[in-house]
Design a protein around this motif. Structure first.
Motif, PDB file in Angstrom:
ATOM      1  N   LYS A 185       0.830  -1.209   0.000  1.00  0.00           N
ATOM      2  CA  LYS A 185       0.000   0.000   0.000  1.00  0.00           C
ATOM      3  C   LYS A 185       0.866   1.262   0.000  1.00  0.00           C
ATOM      4  O   LYS A 185       0.523   2.258  -0.623  1.00  0.00           O
ATOM      5  N   PHE A 186       1.961   1.219   0.748  1.00  0.00           N
ATOM      6  CA  PHE A 186       2.814   2.401   0.870  1.00  0.00           C
ATOM      7  C   PHE A 186       4.286   1.990   0.911  1.00  0.00           C
ATOM      8  O   PHE A 186       4.614   0.939   1.456  1.00  0.00           O
ATOM      9  N   ALA A 187       5.131   2.849   0.355  1.00  0.00           N
ATOM     10  CA  ALA A 187       6.584   2.616   0.430  1.00  0.00           C
ATOM     11  C   ALA A 187       7.272   3.940   0.719  1.00  0.00           C
ATOM     12  O   ALA A 187       7.054   4.934   0.016  1.00  0.00           O
ATOM     13  N   GLY A 188       8.097   3.938   1.747  1.00  0.00           N
ATOM     14  CA  GLY A 188       8.863   5.137   2.080  1.00  0.00           C
ATOM     15  C   GLY A 188      10.050   5.299   1.140  1.00  0.00           C
ATOM     16  O   GLY A 188      10.536   4.330   0.563  1.00  0.00           O
ATOM     17  N   ILE A 189      10.500   6.541   0.997  1.00  0.00           N
ATOM     18  CA  ILE A 189      11.714   6.811   0.213  1.00  0.00           C
ATOM     19  C   ILE A 189      12.867   7.054   1.174  1.00  0.00           C
ATOM     20  O   ILE A 189      12.835   7.976   1.998  1.00  0.00           O
ATOM     21  N   CYS A 190      13.865   6.186   1.064  1.00  0.00           N
ATOM     22  CA  CYS A 190      15.047   6.264   1.935  1.00  0.00           C
ATOM     23  C   CYS A 190      16.208   6.786   1.098  1.00  0.00           C
ATOM     24  O   CYS A 190      16.298   6.499  -0.094  1.00  0.00           O
ATOM     25  N   HIS A 191      17.100   7.534   1.717  1.00  0.00           N
ATOM     26  CA  HIS A 191      18.258   8.047   0.988  1.00  0.00           C
ATOM     27  C   HIS A 191      19.065   6.905   0.349  1.00  0.00           C
ATOM     28  O   HIS A 191      19.653   7.066  -0.722  1.00  0.00           O
ATOM     29  N   SER A 192      19.068   5.741   0.983  1.00  0.00           N
ATOM     30  CA  SER A 192      19.775   4.584   0.412  1.00  0.00           C
ATOM     31  C   SER A 192      19.227   4.204  -0.945  1.00  0.00           C
ATOM     32  O   SER A 192      19.960   3.699  -1.801  1.00  0.00           O
ATOM     33  N   ASP A 193      17.921   4.394  -1.142  1.00  0.00           N
ATOM     34  CA  ASP A 193      17.329   4.097  -2.456  1.00  0.00           C
ATOM     35  C   ASP A 193      18.051   4.904  -3.534  1.00  0.00           C
ATOM     36  O   ASP A 193      18.394   4.388  -4.606  1.00  0.00           O
ATOM     37  N   ILE A 194      18.289   6.162  -3.235  1.00  0.00           N
ATOM     38  CA  ILE A 194      18.927   7.057  -4.208  1.00  0.00           C
ATOM     39  C   ILE A 194      20.386   6.652  -4.424  1.00  0.00           C
ATOM     40  O   ILE A 194      20.853   6.533  -5.559  1.00  0.00           O
ATOM     41  N   HIS A 195      21.111   6.415  -3.306  1.00  0.00           N
ATOM     42  CA  HIS A 195      22.503   5.953  -3.435  1.00  0.00           C
ATOM     43  C   HIS A 195      22.571   4.716  -4.326  1.00  0.00           C
ATOM     44  O   HIS A 195      23.453   4.592  -5.177  1.00  0.00           O
ATOM     45  N   THR A 196      21.633   3.797  -4.123  1.00  0.00           N
ATOM     46  CA  THR A 196      21.702   2.531  -4.849  1.00  0.00           C
ATOM     47  C   THR A 196      21.380   2.712  -6.327  1.00  0.00           C
ATOM     48  O   THR A 196      22.148   2.283  -7.186  1.00  0.00           O
ATOM     49  N   VAL A 197      20.253   3.365  -6.637  1.00  0.00           N
ATOM     50  CA  VAL A 197      19.861   3.438  -8.052  1.00  0.00           C
ATOM     51  C   VAL A 197      20.835   4.308  -8.849  1.00  0.00           C
ATOM     52  O   VAL A 197      21.000   4.112 -10.047  1.00  0.00           O
ATOM     53  N   ARG A 198      21.505   5.227  -8.197  1.00  0.00           N
ATOM     54  CA  ARG A 198      22.496   6.053  -8.908  1.00  0.00           C
ATOM     55  C   ARG A 198      23.884   5.413  -8.871  1.00  0.00           C
ATOM     56  O   ARG A 198      24.877   6.033  -9.233  1.00  0.00           O
ATOM     57  N   ASN A 199      23.936   4.208  -8.352  1.00  0.00           N
ATOM     58  CA  ASN A 199      25.178   3.409  -8.292  1.00  0.00           C
ATOM     59  C   ASN A 199      26.303   4.108  -7.534  1.00  0.00           C
ATOM     60  O   ASN A 199      27.482   3.927  -7.824  1.00  0.00           O
ATOM     61  N   GLU A 200      25.930   4.881  -6.531  1.00  0.00           N
ATOM     62  CA  GLU A 200      26.950   5.572  -5.737  1.00  0.00           C
ATOM     63  C   GLU A 200      27.675   4.602  -4.806  1.00  0.00           C
ATOM     64  O   GLU A 200      28.734   4.908  -4.281  1.00  0.00           O
ATOM     65  N   TRP A 201      27.099   3.436  -4.595  1.00  0.00           N
ATOM     66  CA  TRP A 201      27.765   2.410  -3.783  1.00  0.00           C
ATOM     67  C   TRP A 201      28.407   1.333  -4.673  1.00  0.00           C
ATOM     68  O   TRP A 201      28.821   0.297  -4.181  1.00  0.00           O
ATOM     69  N   LYS A 202      28.418   1.609  -5.967  1.00  0.00           N
ATOM     70  CA  LYS A 202      29.155   0.773  -6.939  1.00  0.00           C
ATOM     71  C   LYS A 202      28.729  -0.694  -6.932  1.00  0.00           C
ATOM     72  O   LYS A 202      29.536  -1.587  -7.160  1.00  0.00           O
ATOM     73  N   ASN A 203      27.454  -0.935  -6.650  1.00  0.00           N
ATOM     74  CA  ASN A 203      27.024  -2.339  -6.636  1.00  0.00           C
ATOM     75  C   ASN A 203      25.691  -2.536  -7.353  1.00  0.00           C
ATOM     76  O   ASN A 203      25.036  -3.562  -7.199  1.00  0.00           O
ATOM     77  N   ALA A 204      25.278  -1.544  -8.151  1.00  0.00           N
ATOM     78  CA  ALA A 204      23.952  -1.604  -8.774  1.00  0.00           C
ATOM     79  C   ALA A 204      23.911  -2.641  -9.892  1.00  0.00           C
ATOM     80  O   ALA A 204      24.828  -2.717 -10.711  1.00  0.00           O
ATOM     81  N   VAL A 205      22.852  -3.443  -9.899  1.00  0.00           N
ATOM     82  CA  VAL A 205      22.575  -4.365 -11.001  1.00  0.00           C
ATOM     83  C   VAL A 205      21.161  -4.034 -11.480  1.00  0.00           C
ATOM     84  O   VAL A 205      20.187  -4.258 -10.758  1.00  0.00           O
ATOM     85  N   TYR A 206      21.059  -3.462 -12.689  1.00  0.00           N
ATOM     86  CA  TYR A 206      19.778  -2.958 -13.193  1.00  0.00           C
ATOM     87  C   TYR A 206      19.011  -4.063 -13.911  1.00  0.00           C
ATOM     88  O   TYR A 206      19.639  -4.993 -14.411  1.00  0.00           O
ATOM     89  N   PRO A 207      17.690  -3.962 -13.989  1.00  0.00           N
ATOM     90  CA  PRO A 207      16.833  -2.927 -13.398  1.00  0.00           C
ATOM     91  C   PRO A 207      16.687  -3.114 -11.886  1.00  0.00           C
ATOM     92  O   PRO A 207      16.758  -4.226 -11.382  1.00  0.00           O
TER      93      PRO A 207
END
Lengths: 348, 348
Positions: free
Chosen positions: A36-58
């Motif tokens: 029903k609801f999902a919060g937005i966490c700063h980690s979401d942004i770090h991850t999708v922008r690959n700032e933690w160098k471990n993103a596997v898309y999508p």
């Protein structure tokens, strides 16, 4: 395989876009959840922008999930259809190993992150809560108390437990002076939870712009860290400082605010190393520590505690179509205090 | 005023030379001690060479003092003439304040260092143990157990308590894996004390050159830190690591050797800040802490523990005329494991 709809990142530099994908077929110990609801966490942004160098898309982000049980496997005993439930930052771990027995499985190497990770089979990619359904083993699903609104409860699953766990571990409570550094999505939960535990809470924020909110949420005092006098006035004051900011701050100045045997706990991860002067920690037996979310057992304990004390996050609810704009506002700290996506908007 | 003879530094760049000075007239609560032996601590060198930028010359160094009581004031109840006693790193503190009640007065601002500091009157300069007598309030004098040799007991007053206190505070004992980083004056005491407490001790030393000694003194294992495999092999091994070295080491590699909830404790002070990566401490709830000597009560407890377990320092005894040469050898780590000055040599 059940079909889920959501929003995904397909590349580090592109906005999130609508995405349809398969969830796994539920096993006998699985719970199927209508998100029903999902919060937005700063980690979401770090991850999708690959700032933690471990993103596997999508990547479908989201690990602050609140929803309603829509189906349960034959072996499920804790949940039934219609239950109000939450899912946090991980959806599996090495069950049975020593750490699980000590209820600190969040620190195990075998942890399965809720998104951008593998399920326990180490093959299937996990996808998160910016979507309309999820299939999770019942041991990783938590109950949300009936008296709490579902939307504002979503951020408890990450922001809430991220503050609750260190407050408990370092014994925040009556007679303890606790400082929360940063008055954002994490920090405002620290104020509410710490005050409900009976600790004497001080907010240390860059400016006094959110002072009124801080005092209303339970802080006794509120100081601006852009005023050097704050560090003189509060020297040797705190038993515990929980730092929620990932910006570069004058770390040793903050260590000077601790009492003898005080602890400075980092829950936001700065990019550069924290330069700790030996003379900031040796005279005073001070510590600098890290803390990361909490165990499933502790997260349920936190939710029950929030139920007893009527604690939820302060939120701004958005439609999922606004998610990219919301990311930009998170980066500017322009939210009081957590964005929550109304998943019903997916159907719009 | 009683006259004392000793060796003093008169300048940051000059060798220590013979020096005659006045001790204060004993008060009713004072103990007068004939100093027999004084250990050489690396702090003595830092201080007399003004590396801590606080030197006020002349300085008679020495805060690892062992001797015999030669006179007591009328109010003294704990000691009598002829008693074997020790004096450590401080000779007064703010008695009665909260920290004293908690037996951690070593962390109080009002502490009076044994040398290069002021007595409790904040006017008289304190002078240390490279001398033939000292006048100290009885509350800051400790008993040395009868079964321990006086010469090798002197280093217990600083090196001993510097390791004993963190070993106790962080619960070293049976079932605990403890690493001691550095096998020098401090480190070898950590091995002896930790092993006597029942902990499983590993030495992490630059090379294996002192391995035989380490195992003989009580270590179960001994690894060279110049071998990168050490850090792979021992990852996630230790509950507690006590770091006695002040050299620049790869701090984050050492943090990787801790278990979940493990503590890395700094007792040697490196010159540059310790660069702690958030990801070295957040996943694992690890801590980096400082620790500094111990309270008077804890130091006496340590001496009694040493008496029970027959623990003293491994020493090389020298005449006071060799002190400058000994300093050079300390800087080259060329001593196994602590220099102790035989004060009788002053008369030579």
């Amino acid at each position: 395989m059940p079909i889920a709809r959501g929003y995904a990142a397909t590349d580090a530099s592109k906005p999130l876009t609508p995405f349809t994908f398969e969830r796994r077929n539920p096993n006998p110990d699985d719970v199927v959840i209508d998100i029903k609801f999902a919060g937005i966490c700063h980690s979401d942004i770090h991850t999708v922008r690959n700032e933690w160098k471990n993103a596997v898309y999508p990547i479908v982000p989201g690990h602050e999930i609140a929803g309603i049980v829509s189906a349960v496997g034959s072996d499920v005993t804790k949940f039934k259809v219609g239950d109000r439930v939450g899912v946090g930052c991980f959806v599996d771990s090495c069950i049975g190993c020593a750490e699980r027995d000590l209820d600190r499985e969040q620190y195990m190497p075998g942890l399965a992150g809720t998104y951008n990770d593998f399920e326990a089979d180490r093959k299937t990619r996990t996808q998160g809560g910016y979507s309309d359904s999820i299939v999770v083993r019942e041991g990783y699903v938590m109950s949300i108390p009936d008296n709490l609104p579902l939307d504002a409860s979503a951020p408890l699953l990450c922001a809430g437990i991220t503050l609750y766990s260190p407050l408990r571990h370092w014994n925040a409570g009556p007679g303890k002076k606790v400082a929360i550094v940063g008055m954002g999505g994490l920090g405002h939960m620290g104020v509410k939870l710490g005050a409900a535990m009976g600790a004497d809470i001080t907010v240390l924020s860059q400016s006094l712009s959110k002072k009124e909110d801080g005092l209303k949420l339970g802080a006794k005092e509120y100081y601006a860290t852009n005023d050097p006098e704050t560090f003189t006035k509060l020297a040797g004051t705190f038993d515990l400082i929980i730092c929620t900011v990932s910006a570069e701050i004058d770390w040793n100045a903050y260590l000077g605010l601790l009492k003898v045997d005080g602890s400075f706990v980092v829950v936001g991860a700065p990019e550069n190393p924290i330069p700790v002067h030996a003379f900031s920690i040796i005279p005073g037996r001070k510590s600098i520590s890290g803390s990361m979310i909490g165990s499933i057992k502790e997260t349920q304990e936190m939710l029950d505690f929030c139920g007893e004390h009527n604690i939820v996050s302060e939120i701004e609810k958005i439609n999922i179509q606004q998610v990219n704009e919301a990311y930009e506002r998170v980066l500017k700290s322009d939210v009081r205090y957590r964005f929550v996506i109304d998943i019903a908007s997916l159907a719009a």
